[in-house]
Structures are given as structure tokens and as C-alpha cells.
Design an enzyme around this catalytic site. Sequence first.
Site, PDB file in Angstrom:
ATOM      1  N   GLY A 222       0.749  -1.249   0.000  1.00 53.99           N
ATOM      2  CA  GLY A 222       0.000   0.000   0.000  1.00 53.99           C
ATOM      3  C   GLY A 222       0.773   1.290   0.000  1.00 53.99           C
ATOM      4  O   GLY A 222       0.198   2.350  -0.261  1.00 53.99           O
ATOM      5  N   GLU A 256       3.826  -6.704   1.949  1.00 50.69           N
ATOM      6  CA  GLU A 256       3.505  -7.097   0.570  1.00 50.69           C
ATOM      7  C   GLU A 256       3.516  -5.896  -0.368  1.00 50.69           C
ATOM      8  O   GLU A 256       2.507  -5.595  -1.008  1.00 50.69           O
ATOM      9  CB  GLU A 256       2.108  -7.737   0.537  1.00 50.69           C
ATOM     10  CG  GLU A 256       1.901  -8.895   1.482  1.00 50.69           C
ATOM     11  CD  GLU A 256       0.425  -9.299   1.624  1.00 50.69           C
ATOM     12  OE1 GLU A 256      -0.458  -8.601   1.068  1.00 50.69           O
ATOM     13  OE2 GLU A 256       0.155 -10.301   2.295  1.00 50.69           O
ATOM     14  N   ARG A 259       3.533  -1.582  -5.691  1.00 53.67           N
ATOM     15  CA  ARG A 259       3.782  -0.309  -6.361  1.00 53.67           C
ATOM     16  C   ARG A 259       5.089   0.375  -5.942  1.00 53.67           C
ATOM     17  O   ARG A 259       5.835   0.861  -6.775  1.00 53.67           O
ATOM     18  CB  ARG A 259       2.610   0.632  -6.053  1.00 53.67           C
ATOM     19  CG  ARG A 259       2.637   1.927  -6.819  1.00 53.67           C
ATOM     20  CD  ARG A 259       1.600   2.916  -6.264  1.00 53.67           C
ATOM     21  NE  ARG A 259       0.339   2.326  -5.920  1.00 53.67           N
ATOM     22  CZ  ARG A 259      -0.736   2.294  -6.714  1.00 53.67           C
ATOM     23  NH1 ARG A 259      -0.687   2.852  -7.900  1.00 53.67           N
ATOM     24  NH2 ARG A 259      -1.850   1.723  -6.308  1.00 53.67           N
ATOM     25  N   ARG A 295      -4.422   2.953 -16.142  1.00 54.23           N
ATOM     26  CA  ARG A 295      -4.545   3.730 -14.900  1.00 54.23           C
ATOM     27  C   ARG A 295      -5.249   5.079 -15.073  1.00 54.23           C
ATOM     28  O   ARG A 295      -6.097   5.433 -14.251  1.00 54.23           O
ATOM     29  CB  ARG A 295      -3.192   3.895 -14.199  1.00 54.23           C
ATOM     30  CG  ARG A 295      -2.578   2.569 -13.738  1.00 54.23           C
ATOM     31  CD  ARG A 295      -1.524   2.725 -12.639  1.00 54.23           C
ATOM     32  NE  ARG A 295      -2.162   3.019 -11.368  1.00 54.23           N
ATOM     33  CZ  ARG A 295      -2.183   4.187 -10.786  1.00 54.23           C
ATOM     34  NH1 ARG A 295      -1.584   5.216 -11.344  1.00 54.23           N
ATOM     35  NH2 ARG A 295      -2.811   4.366  -9.640  1.00 54.23           N
ATOM     36  N   CYS A 325     -11.248   4.024 -29.689  1.00 52.68           N
ATOM     37  CA  CYS A 325     -12.467   4.785 -29.961  1.00 52.68           C
ATOM     38  C   CYS A 325     -13.305   5.006 -28.714  1.00 52.68           C
ATOM     39  O   CYS A 325     -14.409   4.467 -28.583  1.00 52.68           O
ATOM     40  CB  CYS A 325     -13.268   4.064 -31.017  1.00 52.68           C
ATOM     41  SG  CYS A 325     -12.310   3.930 -32.513  1.00 52.68           S
ATOM     42  N   GLU A 326     -12.758   5.748 -27.776  1.00 50.10           N
ATOM     43  CA  GLU A 326     -13.482   6.117 -26.563  1.00 50.10           C
ATOM     44  C   GLU A 326     -12.920   7.440 -26.081  1.00 50.10           C
ATOM     45  O   GLU A 326     -11.705   7.635 -26.103  1.00 50.10           O
ATOM     46  CB  GLU A 326     -13.232   5.094 -25.441  1.00 50.10           C
ATOM     47  CG  GLU A 326     -13.793   3.748 -25.714  1.00 50.10           C
ATOM     48  CD  GLU A 326     -14.252   3.025 -24.445  1.00 50.10           C
ATOM     49  OE1 GLU A 326     -14.526   3.698 -23.432  1.00 50.10           O
ATOM     50  OE2 GLU A 326     -14.317   1.799 -24.499  1.00 50.10           O
ATOM     51  N   TYR A 354       1.085  -2.042 -12.089  1.00 51.51           N
ATOM     52  CA  TYR A 354      -0.293  -2.005 -12.599  1.00 51.51           C
ATOM     53  C   TYR A 354      -0.339  -1.372 -13.988  1.00 51.51           C
ATOM     54  O   TYR A 354      -1.248  -0.623 -14.311  1.00 51.51           O
ATOM     55  CB  TYR A 354      -1.225  -1.285 -11.606  1.00 51.51           C
ATOM     56  CG  TYR A 354      -1.085  -1.842 -10.215  1.00 51.51           C
ATOM     57  CD1 TYR A 354      -1.498  -3.138  -9.937  1.00 51.51           C
ATOM     58  CD2 TYR A 354      -0.492  -1.118  -9.189  1.00 51.51           C
ATOM     59  CE1 TYR A 354      -1.331  -3.689  -8.675  1.00 51.51           C
ATOM     60  CE2 TYR A 354      -0.318  -1.655  -7.918  1.00 51.51           C
ATOM     61  CZ  TYR A 354      -0.734  -2.946  -7.674  1.00 51.51           C
ATOM     62  OH  TYR A 354      -0.566  -3.487  -6.423  1.00 51.51           O
TER      63      TYR A 354
HETATM   64  N1  LLP Z   1      -1.369  -7.150  -0.832  1.00 54.29           N
HETATM   65  C1  LLP Z   1      -2.657  -7.267  -1.185  1.00 54.29           C
HETATM   66  C2  LLP Z   1      -3.507  -8.231  -0.494  1.00 54.29           C
HETATM   67  C3  LLP Z   1      -3.174  -6.440  -2.204  1.00 54.29           C
HETATM   68  O1  LLP Z   1      -4.458  -6.542  -2.544  1.00 54.29           O
HETATM   69  C4  LLP Z   1      -2.322  -5.503  -2.856  1.00 54.29           C
HETATM   70  C5  LLP Z   1      -2.828  -4.636  -3.927  1.00 54.29           C
HETATM   71  C6  LLP Z   1      -0.978  -5.437  -2.467  1.00 54.29           C
HETATM   72  C7  LLP Z   1      -0.545  -6.272  -1.441  1.00 54.29           C
HETATM   73  C8  LLP Z   1       0.007  -4.487  -3.086  1.00 54.29           C
HETATM   74  O2  LLP Z   1      -0.335  -3.172  -2.857  1.00 54.29           O
HETATM   75  P1  LLP Z   1       0.636  -1.980  -3.317  1.00 54.29           P
HETATM   76  O3  LLP Z   1       1.854  -2.040  -2.457  1.00 54.29           O
HETATM   77  O4  LLP Z   1       0.965  -2.186  -4.747  1.00 54.29           O
HETATM   78  O5  LLP Z   1      -0.181  -0.785  -3.096  1.00 54.29           O
HETATM   79  N2  LLP Z   1      -4.473  -1.363  -9.878  1.00 54.29           N
HETATM   80  C9  LLP Z   1      -4.490  -0.353  -8.843  1.00 54.29           C
HETATM   81  C10 LLP Z   1      -3.945  -0.880  -7.545  1.00 54.29           C
HETATM   82  C11 LLP Z   1      -4.672  -2.100  -7.039  1.00 54.29           C
HETATM   83  C12 LLP Z   1      -4.048  -2.653  -5.789  1.00 54.29           C
HETATM   84  C13 LLP Z   1      -4.622  -3.975  -5.458  1.00 54.29           C
HETATM   85  N3  LLP Z   1      -4.044  -4.633  -4.314  1.00 54.29           N
HETATM   86  C14 LLP Z   1      -3.703   0.850  -9.317  1.00 54.29           C
HETATM   87  O6  LLP Z   1      -3.193   0.838 -10.425  1.00 54.29           O
HETATM   88  O7  LLP Z   1      -3.622   1.843  -8.582  1.00 54.29           O
END
Ligand code: LLP
Length: 394
Positions: A222, A256, A259, A295, A325-326, A354
Site C-alpha cells: 500500500g 507485501e 507499487r 490507470r 475509440c473512446e 499495474y
Molecule cells: N497485498 C494485497 C492483499 C493487495 O491486494 C495488494 C494490492 C498489495 C498487497 C500491493 O499493494 P501496493 O503495495 O501495490 O499498493 N491497480 C491499482 C492498484 C490495485 C491494488 C490492489 N491490491 C492501481 O493501479 O492503482
Amino acid sequence: MDEAAKQVGTPAYLYSRASIEQAYRRMDSAFGALPHTICYAVKANSNLGILRVFAALGSGFDIVSGGELYRLRRIGVPGNRIVFSGAGKSREEIREALRARILLFNVESPAELDLLASEASRLRVRAPSSIRVNPDVQAGGHPHISTGHHRHKFGIDWDGARRLYLEHRDSRWIEWQGISAHIGSQILTLAPYRRALVRLAEFVRDLGREGITLRYLDCGGGLGIRYTTEQPPEAAAYASELMRAVRPLGCHLLIEPGRSLIGPAGVILMRVLYTKHNRGKTFVVVDAAMNDFMRPALYGATHSITRMRRRAGALTRADIVGPVCESGDCFVQDWPLGEVTSGDVLVLWGAGAYGFVEASNYNSRPRPVEVLVTGRRFRVIRRRESRADLVRGE
Ligand code: LLP
């Protein structure tokens, strides 16, 4: 990047190995001597070439599907480096993960726990388990990517989680190893982590008094990154916030991140096809589109776009749009890009996480090539899709 654009064509994803390594090492060293494992969130970028870079760094991995498990097995990652999250694990996926002897199942519902226990008993193995609690805190940059509030589908509430831990305290097939919480993504302040951790710590102590000792505390991912003007916390500040809560518990910390490790390491190279003016607005039409990078269209995200080469002229503002086309196929509006002309290469920043993983073939557009840059060398880690790829399986 110029050379890469010439050799592999555009649009193209480019990733910097040095940037990944630096982000990983910075995060890892921020936790110092605290027992911890970084479990890179595979969903952020699951290219085998990228996973190999993390594996070589000694990273663990967080998966959310059998497909991600398959990718890790393909590159020889041992099961004990893998945690499995996700609200909808199928029987088949649970079975595969049990067979792979993964480190931890982050269980998200009572029904999933029952299924896990029954599959474990069939295979005569104990399932190392943790409950993903929904800590009911608000966090995350966009409604689509915040997860830790009680309105969201993720995790189990505190009371429900407590009941499950106690009910399965002496279970033959469920082995309580941890607790987990992932509260959202692109989080730009530490306060939500603090709120969640205070409650997690309280909860772990409470279970301890009931005779359930948890080895792992999984704090999810996160941590946000800077796309344009955001000011995310430094890895060191994030780490000390987490350590403050975890150290007194004596747990092994799992995180975990997706990003924050891979996001800044990637860019998209694209070429200008046309420029045009309509009623006082300037549009720059490029050869990348929303199918290549979702994104902006999906989360209203703003990614900085710059020119590979400067041209003389005023810093004119333009909407940078793709061929799909959007109307939503727009990377950015009124962006101070400056003079460009057909054939110029543009760089979209912060596309490592992502990005490609969310690409599709919408409008029958082949997905872009992916390239890993190591020092002055670059290597294609996924070739550009062909026309034949588009109809494969139809
Ligand atoms: N752990 C779990 C259980 C998750 O669901 C996620 C992300 C992460 C770890 C990794 O989170 P991060 O460190 O990457 O924030 N596609 C969206 C983001 C979706 C995140 C989903 N879960 C975007 O492009 O902003």
C-alpha cells in the site's frame, strides 16, 4: 531510451533493474535487524523477467491466484517464500498452493477456511494460516484501491476473526501462523497504518492470552509513490512506524509491497502520430492507448509525460490521447508538453506497477513489448504481441 525505442518500436514498456534493486534494498535495510520478509506483490508486475530480479534479491512473494503461483514455480521460487491473499481462492488454487507448501494462506472468509481445512485433510498436510482482518480504517488514493474499510469486500471483521481463531485453535488441519491486513493502495500518509497496527497489536496480545501465539504479522502493501506532486512517506519512516508496533510483539513481519518497489522503475515509450487543433484545444495523438495502460482511464490517475527530445517553442498545453475509440482514451488533459511533431518519442513515467498487467487487446491492439534495462544493455522480456496472438484460441 532512444536506442530502445528505435530497436523495439513503440509503444514499449521499459523497466530499470537498478531502480528495482535500489527500491528493494532501501526497503529491506529500513527494517534493520527486525525479523522480516518482503513479499513482493506479484500482481503489480508479473513478468517472469521482473520476478527473477526480485527472486535474485532474496524477496518473498504475495500471490492472489493460481496463475501467479504458476509464474513463480516456473522460475523456481520455493513455496516457503510465498503467501497467498485474495477473497476468492478456488478449490483448485488452494490445492495447488498446499501442494507447493506455501508459507501462509491469508484467509478471507469462514467458508474459505472450511474449504482450506477440507483440502488440507485430503492431502494430509496442515495449512499454515492467517486471517486477513478488515481493520475498518480508511486508506488509499482512490475508491477503487482502498480496501480496509468495513464497506469493502476484503477480510473478516474483528469479532468474526476472533471467533475463527478460537474455533480452530486445536484444529488438526489449520495451523494458525499469523494475522494479516492490507488496508489499501497508494497510501500517502502513515496515519492509517498506525490506526490499523494499534488494533492488530491489541488483537495479537488478546489471542496470546487465549493460548494462540502468532508467528507472523502481515501488514500488506500500500505504500504510495510520487506520480506528479504526491509526497509519499520515505521507506525509513514507513518502516519505523511498522517496527514500533511489531517489535514488542516479537512477531516476524511480512509486508507485501507492489507499487513502491516496481512503480517508479517503469516507463512507457510512445510515439506521436498526429497533432491537431479543435476549437482552441490541442490534441497529441500517440500510438499507445488505454488498452496498453489503464490507470488514467480506470482510476483517473495522472502520470507525467515528457518528450524524449526537447524542441524549441512555447510550452503549449495539450491533451495526450490514444487511438482507441473512446473519449476515456486520454492519458492526460491540458498537459504542458511543449512542441512536438509526428514521430517524436514521449515518455510516460511511473508505469512499472499495474501497467502491462492491466493491458488488454481492446480494439484488437496487440499488447506492447516489455524490456528490462540493465546498465547500458537492454533485453526484451516479453515480445510485442503479433496479429496471430490476437486470434489465438478463437
Ligand atoms: N497485498 C494485497 C492483499 C493487495 O491486494 C495488494 C494490492 C498489495 C498487497 C500491493 O499493494 P501496493 O503495495 O501495490 O499498493 N491497480 C491499482 C492498484 C490495485 C491494488 C490492489 N491490491 C492501481 O493501479 O492503482
